[in-house]
Write a protein that holds these residues in place. Structure first.
Motif, PDB file in Angstrom:
ATOM      1  N   GLU A  47       0.840  -1.194   0.000  1.00  0.00           N
ATOM      2  CA  GLU A  47       0.000   0.000   0.000  1.00  0.00           C
ATOM      3  C   GLU A  47       0.881   1.252   0.000  1.00  0.00           C
ATOM      4  OE1 GLU A  47      -2.813  -0.093   3.151  1.00  0.00           O
ATOM      5  OE2 GLU A  47      -3.785  -1.911   2.419  1.00  0.00           O
ATOM      6  N   GLU A 341      -8.550   2.801  -6.701  1.00  0.00           N
ATOM      7  CA  GLU A 341      -9.567   3.670  -7.309  1.00  0.00           C
ATOM      8  C   GLU A 341      -8.931   4.751  -8.192  1.00  0.00           C
ATOM      9  OE1 GLU A 341      -9.542   2.732  -4.223  1.00  0.00           O
ATOM     10  OE2 GLU A 341     -11.431   1.654  -3.959  1.00  0.00           O
ATOM     11  N   ASN A 342      -7.936   5.447  -7.659  1.00  0.00           N
ATOM     12  CA  ASN A 342      -7.384   6.558  -8.446  1.00  0.00           C
ATOM     13  C   ASN A 342      -6.775   6.073  -9.759  1.00  0.00           C
ATOM     14  OD1 ASN A 342      -8.160   8.445  -6.575  1.00  0.00           O
ATOM     15  ND2 ASN A 342      -6.167   8.520  -5.541  1.00  0.00           N
ATOM     16  N   PHE A 345      -9.680   4.940 -12.131  1.00  0.00           N
ATOM     17  CA  PHE A 345     -10.441   6.067 -12.666  1.00  0.00           C
ATOM     18  C   PHE A 345      -9.587   6.889 -13.628  1.00  0.00           C
ATOM     19  CE2 PHE A 345     -13.270   5.699  -8.711  1.00  0.00           C
ATOM     20  CZ  PHE A 345     -14.183   4.919  -9.403  1.00  0.00           C
ATOM     21  N   GLU A 395      -9.557  -8.489   6.871  1.00  0.00           N
ATOM     22  CA  GLU A 395      -9.187  -7.436   7.811  1.00  0.00           C
ATOM     23  C   GLU A 395     -10.114  -7.562   9.019  1.00  0.00           C
ATOM     24  OE1 GLU A 395      -9.634  -3.938   5.444  1.00  0.00           O
ATOM     25  OE2 GLU A 395      -8.182  -4.624   3.953  1.00  0.00           O
ATOM     26  N   TRP A 396      -9.846  -6.781  10.036  1.00  0.00           N
ATOM     27  CA  TRP A 396     -10.630  -6.924  11.268  1.00  0.00           C
ATOM     28  C   TRP A 396     -12.121  -6.740  11.047  1.00  0.00           C
ATOM     29  CZ3 TRP A 396     -10.225  -8.942  15.969  1.00  0.00           C
ATOM     30  CH2 TRP A 396      -8.955  -9.362  16.369  1.00  0.00           C
ATOM     31  N   ARG A 397     -12.460  -5.776  10.143  1.00  0.00           N
ATOM     32  CA  ARG A 397     -13.902  -5.557   9.923  1.00  0.00           C
ATOM     33  C   ARG A 397     -14.565  -6.805   9.341  1.00  0.00           C
ATOM     34  NH1 ARG A 397     -14.467  -2.888   4.417  1.00  0.00           N
ATOM     35  NH2 ARG A 397     -12.445  -3.190   3.443  1.00  0.00           N
ATOM     36  N   ARG A 400     -14.736  -9.686  12.173  1.00  0.00           N
ATOM     37  CA  ARG A 400     -15.857  -9.438  13.107  1.00  0.00           C
ATOM     38  C   ARG A 400     -17.196  -9.821  12.474  1.00  0.00           C
ATOM     39  NH1 ARG A 400     -14.577  -8.396  18.352  1.00  0.00           N
ATOM     40  NH2 ARG A 400     -12.737  -7.073  18.449  1.00  0.00           N
ATOM     41  N   GLY A 465       9.723  11.173   0.304  1.00  0.00           N
ATOM     42  CA  GLY A 465       8.643  11.299  -0.664  1.00  0.00           C
ATOM     43  C   GLY A 465       7.764  12.500  -0.373  1.00  0.00           C
ATOM     44  N   GLU A 466       7.627  12.857   0.880  1.00  0.00           N
ATOM     45  CA  GLU A 466       6.797  14.002   1.245  1.00  0.00           C
ATOM     46  C   GLU A 466       7.527  15.327   1.065  1.00  0.00           C
ATOM     47  OE1 GLU A 466       3.488  14.356   3.089  1.00  0.00           O
ATOM     48  OE2 GLU A 466       3.351  12.640   1.739  1.00  0.00           O
TER      49      GLU A 466
ATOM     50  N   GLU B  47      -3.390  14.079  -4.792  1.00  0.00           N
ATOM     51  CA  GLU B  47      -3.413  12.616  -4.857  1.00  0.00           C
ATOM     52  C   GLU B  47      -2.002  12.065  -4.644  1.00  0.00           C
ATOM     53  OE1 GLU B  47      -5.237  11.307  -8.437  1.00  0.00           O
ATOM     54  OE2 GLU B  47      -7.179  12.180  -7.936  1.00  0.00           O
ATOM     55  N   ASP B  48      -1.896  10.750  -4.772  1.00  0.00           N
ATOM     56  CA  ASP B  48      -0.616  10.077  -4.553  1.00  0.00           C
ATOM     57  C   ASP B  48       0.507  10.654  -5.400  1.00  0.00           C
ATOM     58  OD1 ASP B  48      -2.203   8.475  -3.082  1.00  0.00           O
ATOM     59  OD2 ASP B  48      -2.058   6.719  -4.367  1.00  0.00           O
ATOM     60  N   PRO B  51       2.966  14.149  -3.935  1.00  0.00           N
ATOM     61  CA  PRO B  51       3.306  13.934  -2.533  1.00  0.00           C
ATOM     62  C   PRO B  51       3.782  15.214  -1.839  1.00  0.00           C
ATOM     63  CG  PRO B  51       5.015  13.037  -3.939  1.00  0.00           C
ATOM     64  CD  PRO B  51       3.887  13.454  -4.845  1.00  0.00           C
ATOM     65  N   PRO B 338     -13.248   8.687  -3.358  1.00  0.00           N
ATOM     66  CA  PRO B 338     -12.276   7.798  -4.011  1.00  0.00           C
ATOM     67  C   PRO B 338     -10.829   8.230  -3.725  1.00  0.00           C
ATOM     68  CG  PRO B 338     -14.057   8.305  -5.531  1.00  0.00           C
ATOM     69  CD  PRO B 338     -14.275   9.167  -4.313  1.00  0.00           C
ATOM     70  N   GLY B 339     -10.015   7.275  -3.410  1.00  0.00           N
ATOM     71  CA  GLY B 339      -8.624   7.566  -3.045  1.00  0.00           C
ATOM     72  C   GLY B 339      -8.409   7.483  -1.541  1.00  0.00           C
ATOM     73  N   GLU B 341      -9.938   5.196   0.387  1.00  0.00           N
ATOM     74  CA  GLU B 341     -10.381   3.885   0.860  1.00  0.00           C
ATOM     75  C   GLU B 341      -9.434   3.278   1.894  1.00  0.00           C
ATOM     76  OE1 GLU B 341     -10.387   4.837  -2.220  1.00  0.00           O
ATOM     77  OE2 GLU B 341     -12.462   4.668  -2.875  1.00  0.00           O
ATOM     78  N   ASN B 342      -8.131   3.274   1.573  1.00  0.00           N
ATOM     79  CA  ASN B 342      -7.200   2.626   2.498  1.00  0.00           C
ATOM     80  C   ASN B 342      -7.200   3.293   3.863  1.00  0.00           C
ATOM     81  OD1 ASN B 342      -6.454   0.712   0.645  1.00  0.00           O
ATOM     82  ND2 ASN B 342      -4.627   1.806  -0.048  1.00  0.00           N
ATOM     83  N   PHE B 345     -10.591   2.506   5.648  1.00  0.00           N
ATOM     84  CA  PHE B 345     -10.675   1.121   6.115  1.00  0.00           C
ATOM     85  C   PHE B 345      -9.688   0.857   7.252  1.00  0.00           C
ATOM     86  CE2 PHE B 345     -12.500   0.022   1.727  1.00  0.00           C
ATOM     87  CZ  PHE B 345     -13.805   0.154   2.197  1.00  0.00           C
ATOM     88  N   ASN B 349     -10.967  -0.776  10.568  1.00  0.00           N
ATOM     89  CA  ASN B 349     -10.329  -1.979  11.110  1.00  0.00           C
ATOM     90  C   ASN B 349      -9.808  -1.759  12.518  1.00  0.00           C
ATOM     91  OD1 ASN B 349     -10.684  -3.901   9.024  1.00  0.00           O
ATOM     92  ND2 ASN B 349      -9.129  -2.850   7.806  1.00  0.00           N
ATOM     93  N   ALA B 352     -12.798  -1.837  14.735  1.00  0.00           N
ATOM     94  CA  ALA B 352     -13.340  -3.202  14.832  1.00  0.00           C
ATOM     95  C   ALA B 352     -12.455  -4.064  15.717  1.00  0.00           C
ATOM     96  CB  ALA B 352     -13.462  -3.821  13.437  1.00  0.00           C
ATOM     97  N   LYS B 353     -11.132  -3.885  15.586  1.00  0.00           N
ATOM     98  CA  LYS B 353     -10.206  -4.676  16.404  1.00  0.00           C
ATOM     99  C   LYS B 353     -10.431  -4.395  17.890  1.00  0.00           C
ATOM    100  CE  LYS B 353      -5.312  -5.623  16.957  1.00  0.00           C
ATOM    101  NZ  LYS B 353      -3.975  -5.471  16.364  1.00  0.00           N
ATOM    102  N   ARG B 354     -10.737  -3.128  18.226  1.00  0.00           N
ATOM    103  CA  ARG B 354     -11.008  -2.776  19.622  1.00  0.00           C
ATOM    104  C   ARG B 354     -12.398  -3.190  20.074  1.00  0.00           C
ATOM    105  NH1 ARG B 354      -6.541   0.120  20.747  1.00  0.00           N
ATOM    106  NH2 ARG B 354      -5.536   0.351  18.725  1.00  0.00           N
ATOM    107  N   GLY B 355     -13.168  -3.761  19.145  1.00  0.00           N
ATOM    108  CA  GLY B 355     -14.465  -4.296  19.530  1.00  0.00           C
ATOM    109  C   GLY B 355     -15.639  -3.382  19.240  1.00  0.00           C
TER     110      GLY B 355
END
Lengths: 556, 556
Positions: A47, A341-342, A345, A395-397, A400, A465-466, B47-48, B51, B338-339, B341-342, B345, B349, B352-355
């Motif tokens: 990622e 996605e990027n 698209f 993944e965790w989601r 669960r 990179g930043e 976007e990516d 940077p 869009p973009g 997502e990671n 999520f 996650n 979700a891991k913490r319950g």
């Protein structure tokens, strides 16, 4: 959670080295009576936070000193996240038996050839049973988005484990090879002690649409097309490709496969009888480019927007043979993997700008998932009726959500094991429990080298990179610490302005004089002084955080 | 496409400096009789491939020498992609009239305060008409995901233009402020020559669900919650927040706003009467943390997974006051841009891991879009019946889809202008046509500085981010070219292995000796030699592409 105790004498130990708490690099190690059985050995794709990395492997440390205890690797199917790390494991011991179905092993063999390995392959079919030390394995047909996928039941003195691999329950599969729910029920009658279940789509309600319905949609969209048709899909999705080939034939279009992995896999699939392309239908891309536009379907890789793929090059107008024109039709018969996605698209926009009509799963039913939705998972739990359930591949989601389904079918909450990579689960007297954790990390492949790129390198890459870097190089008299050269101050990835660092250079000059006046001669102290003055200046002037890289060279 | 001709004497020229061919940094310049009117002036988020960039601005070059010709900036609503670049434009001329509705201007004022600017604000309401040189503007109520949005009709001697801004047609809006379709119809009767239309959701079939239906869903999920409830949403989505506040009150829970922009905007919204929070319902986060879990709703930013947001810190277990526990409920009442997502999520996650139970638009109807779907766009075209249509606010895929809708309602294909940023459209005698293109680029804001980070810096950052760098520093005798120091070879972002570059250092030594033996004394030639030998070595040994940075310091 600490290190686990010694593995129980008559119990079964389960440790995932990848694939739980993440989607990818699936690898589970089973231990019984001192012997090991590995199920799957895949890779994970990096990622944003893992820049420059090509692949991520499961962390083999847990077993690398015990390679002689490994009885076999069982592969559930041929996707990269299940077989991609096999060559790296075989580097530790080349003769481990690699067990899998025909199509899976054909893909493994091709992969190992690229690594100049000749693995010890053991082909199995559903219904068959094989023994590997204290592990007796039985294989069940399952359907997924690649042919010849299997689930594996592992019998030991400690009980019966069933591992689904990746699974769905298409009730009208194209190859008529149903997921063996009847076999699972029979095994359930016998008593499944531990059930490892694919969690990928556990959050998605309902049922996956049968793959064959895609055929009708492709028929409609391709049938209406007046110009060239390009369909992008996954290079291992043989049934999807079969449907594209069938539609192409129906509309009197030739088919060309485009992209290295597409060409390779479709050759393997044809050789082994998984893909049927009528004689004369397939042409190469040069021939395809010379045919009238309405007489050809290109079947291409690049459905995830990979920048070097044929499809991306077409979208940018950089493809050597294929020049996208108004009213060309491009179909992305594929999922959109989160994070892509990027890129995807960008491809769709490039094609749209050139005037192509683009059909994706957003505007037509041209893709269905390969993983069971919640409704199907309920069928699985009800067929198997396991004593203990362990959600995997998610993944965790997802874990669960899968756990909630298990509980809804009657698995007691305390018998549902929510683990993640490295967590050690022991099953003793039919009860599975978390007993500890072994260290697992990300093992990065970058170019030719495995493992030398670690978290420290990645963290440097993220900083660079930043904000780029500012380097300051100066030669100093080793005896006095006085500069014997003009300090060279330059930046990369910092600014397009050639004068951006002029002020910094003056500050460095001044700092060097002051340090020398104080009698500082140690190069690391001089470097520290430079770093401090430049770092403060850049933060105040630009509010940025480039890496500051001073080099002080002592000259005698 | 070349530079455009001189603007037509009695025509209207339209140039988008941002927002067409992309989603974000909306800015359209209208020119008539030598005078300019700007509609919106927003930012784009990077976007990516960009940077380290904080913001991307529209490219002002086209108008920067003509700032005195600018009659006004009209803002359609207060989202960042419509107002975010206003302070940067006002740097070029601080006294431009900034026209907008009350809530929009309140957000602009707050933003300008951060930039220490006091803009010349001109407040308008729907139904009102204002004159700015040769431009007469009429404002229409529209609904969107922020209060007080407007569309603007621009009357000139060249004809009538209608610009929707961001728009949808919620027929049961929470504030009862309908999009003024009747007004659009009346304008259509008069004759709309050019219609600029929001394309964001043109690919989405059907109609957007009314915002008020979210209220019922929130009531169900929050009503059942036994523990703490955290709802994340956009900090400007006042109506969404109002519904959360209403539900909280109904279930006897206090509300705390979390996150700088959420706190600021909700204060503005309450002060101006757009948000109604009953006395005593709102508490600060410290108070909220001290209340029983089932007596509180936190309303937080961070719905896009921003790593520094309160929600992300909670998901990582790093929040000072809020510690996520099993059975906490987290609702993401927001879209997934869009973009992102990671990032999103990763937050889900972590929770979700913490319950925590996490509700998103994937598993409940807790979000609706602010942009008209295809069905609503058809209503707009049929009401307005424009002579020329110009899709705006969209990537190419959205523009194409919007154009197809215009055509379906009867706008002739040749009267649909598919432009992108920088494309010059002239409307003369009621016909709009593309006449050329002016240069527009990405203008990057990085820290305090605007524009000094350009494509060359970004391309260096991408290289450094992927592969790090290897620096080689050496002092040489200025006269002979002989090294007078040991070359320092070091890498950052290259490898965790401390010995990774040992071989390279030997090769550099050897190369330096050879160059000196050949009598090479020019530092740039020595540097070139070093770059070549190290570059070749690293490609062969590692198959990687770090940046190679040689520094040769002449010492006399």
């Amino acid at each position: 959670m600490g290190l686990p105790p010694k593995a129980p004498r008559d119990g079964l130990r389960v440790v995932a080295l990848g694939g739980i708490g993440e989607i990818g690099r699936n690898m589970t190690v089973f231990e019984h009576q001192g012997r090991l059985l590995v199920v799957d050995c895949g890779v994970l794709f990096p990622e944003d936070q893992q820049p420059g990395v090509d692949l991520i492997l499961p962390d083999f440390r847990y077993i690398e000193d015990r390679m002689d205890d490994v009885e076999a690797i069982v592969l559930t199917h041929g996707h990269e996240d299940h077989i991609g790390a096999v060559p790296f494991l075989l580097r530790l011991r080349p003769d481990i038996p690699v067990v899998g179905s025909k199509f899976t092993l054909a893909l493994v063999a091709a992969k190992c050839r690229e690594h100049r390995q000749r693995p010890n392959l053991v082909e199995v079919v559903e219904g068959q049973t094989t023994s590997h030390g204290p592990f007796e394995c039985e294989y069940f047909a399952v359907n997924h988005s690649i042919p010849d996928a299997i689930a594996v039941a592992i019998r030991t003195a400690a009980g019966i484990v069933l591992h689904t691999g990746d699974i769905k329950l298409d009730q009208l599969p194209l190859d008529n090879r149903l997921t063996d729910l009847a076999g699972f029920s029979r095994l359930g009658d016998e008593g499944v002690d531990l059930f490892l279940v694919d969690s990928t789509n556990a959050e998605v309600p309902g049922f996956v649409t049968p793959e064959r319905e895609i055929g009708g949609v492709l028929d409609t969209v391709i049938g209406k097309a007046a110009n060239r048709v390009i369909v992008a899909s996954f290079a291992s999705h043989v049934h999807r490709i079969q449907q594209i080939v069938d539609v192409a034939e129906r509309y009197n279009r030739r088919v060309a496969f485009v992209g290295r992995s597409m060409v390779r896999n479709m050759q393997i699939a044809q050789d082994l009888g998984y893909l049927n392309v009528p004689d004369g239908l397939e042409v190469d891309i040069d021939t395809a480019a010379s045919l009238p536009d309405d007489r050809v379907v290109l079947v291409s890789t690049g459905s995830q927007g990979e920048p070097l793929s044929a499809l991306s090059r077409m979208a940018r107008g950089e493809h050597r043979q294929i020049n996208i024109r108004a009213d060309d039709l491009v179909v992305l018969a594929s999922s959109l993997i989160p994070g892509n996605e990027n890129s995807v698209f960008a491809v769709v926009n490039g094609l749209a700008k050139r005037g192509a009509k683009v059909v994706t799963q957003q505007n037509a039913k041209v893709h269905v998932s390969g993983h069971a939705s919640a409704g199907e998972l309920l069928y699985l739990y009800n067929a198997v009726r396991p004593t203990n359930a362990m959600p995997v591949h998610g993944e965790w989601r997802h874990l669960r959500a899968n756990a909630a389904l298990a509980e809804a079918t009657g698995v007691p909450r305390e018998r549902i094991v929510l683990a993640e990579d490295g967590v050690v689960v022991d099953m003793v007297d039919g009860l599975a429990e978390i007993v500890g954790r072994v260290p697992v990390g990300h093992v990065y492949v970058d170019g030719l080298s495995v493992g030398d790129v670690g978290e420290s390198t990645l963290s440097d890459r993220l900083v660079l990179g930043e904000g780029g870097f500012i380097s300051i190089s100066v030669a100093v008299d080793a005896a006095t610490g006085r500069a014997v050269s003009t300090p060279e101050v330059s930046g990369r990835g910092f600014s397009d302005d050639p004068d951006a660092l002029d002020e910094a250079a003056q500050l460095v000059d001044k700092a060097l004089n002051e340090l020398a006046a104080e009698g500082v001669t140690e190069t690391h102290r001089i470097a520290q002084g430079i770093r401090r003055v430049v770092g403060r200046w850049v933060a105040e002037t630009y509010r940025r955080r480039p890496m500051i890289v001073p080099t002080v060279i002592p000259v005698s």
